[in-house]
Design a protein around this motif. Sequence first.
Motif, short mmCIF file in Angstrom:
data_model
loop_
_atom_site.label_atom_id
_atom_site.label_comp_id
_atom_site.label_asym_id
_atom_site.label_seq_id
_atom_site.Cartn_x
_atom_site.Cartn_y
_atom_site.Cartn_z
N THR A 95 -51.34 55.44 -116.07
CA THR A 95 -50.87 56.55 -115.23
C THR A 95 -51.19 56.30 -113.75
N GLU A 137 -42.86 61.08 -115.73
CA GLU A 137 -44.06 60.90 -116.56
C GLU A 137 -44.56 59.50 -116.23
N ARG A 151 -44.64 66.07 -113.86
CA ARG A 151 -44.44 66.13 -115.32
C ARG A 151 -43.90 67.50 -115.72
#
Length: 303
Positions: free
Chosen positions: A129, A84, A57
């Motif tokens: 994520t 991301e 990121r």
Amino acid sequence: MSRITTPFGYESTAAEVIAGVDLTGRRTVVTGGASGIGVETVRALAAAGAEVTLAVRNTAAGERVAGQIIEDTGNNHVFVAPIELADQASVRAFAQSWSGPLHILVNNAGVMAEPLNRTPEGWEHQFATNHLGHFGLALGLHDALAAAGDARVVSVSSSAHLRSDVHLDDLHFENRPYEPWAAYGQSKTANILFAVEGAKRWAADGIVVNALMPGGIRTALQRHVSADVQRQWDEYRWKTTEQGAATSVLLAASPLVQGVTGKYFEDNNEALPNVVGENTGVAAYALDPESALRLWDLSEQLV
């Protein structure tokens, strides 16, 4: 089938498990390669001669780490690319920008025990994520992995998978109260189930997929954990980041596990079944082939 063991254990470091291995010409990607055990995973792979791309990121932090590793190892094939994981457009962009074969993918990045946070799709952020981001990435890179002929995918899970099975009917806490550790646990179980189903689906492409528990390591991963809980952990036997990266590196590169697939490792050996009340081993639900298949199909619909 007998349990897979190696000469390495709890205290072994990434450098020890990869000693003598030559990865010259092998291309690798490590997500979250700019912090925690990701740094040591990158360092070990680079020291063995691999080309390594840090998928991160924070690209400024990534460039700092890459520069340091180039200096330490003398390997200047260490690169940085933005990703991301909670944003599928970013995941797709990373996968589409990749060209040529990919020999090793280490799905290492993660968030842990954070307050409720949702992506624009309404997905719970830890699941988005830790699982869906890595799932989408592996899917997007599948052809590059297949082109390698003998690729390895490594899914970094956690003993926290023992806290929760995957709730296939309510992945995103829409119909149950949100609890940070249950959400983290669910996402880490998903990391193992991904390896179980991926191993089956991709065997014909020469791709092996395994999951692992790195051990308890003090890193920025704990930033959302309260000071009170952290104090309770003071008695815990922590690993160094070099020890924490060892099992990832073993599965990514060691000839000792050549051809091994669909397994969950801890402390550099295949994990034993979990005993209720213990914080080690693997839960039966995390290796359940039916759950793994259902999760894969659901994840494919989402991404």
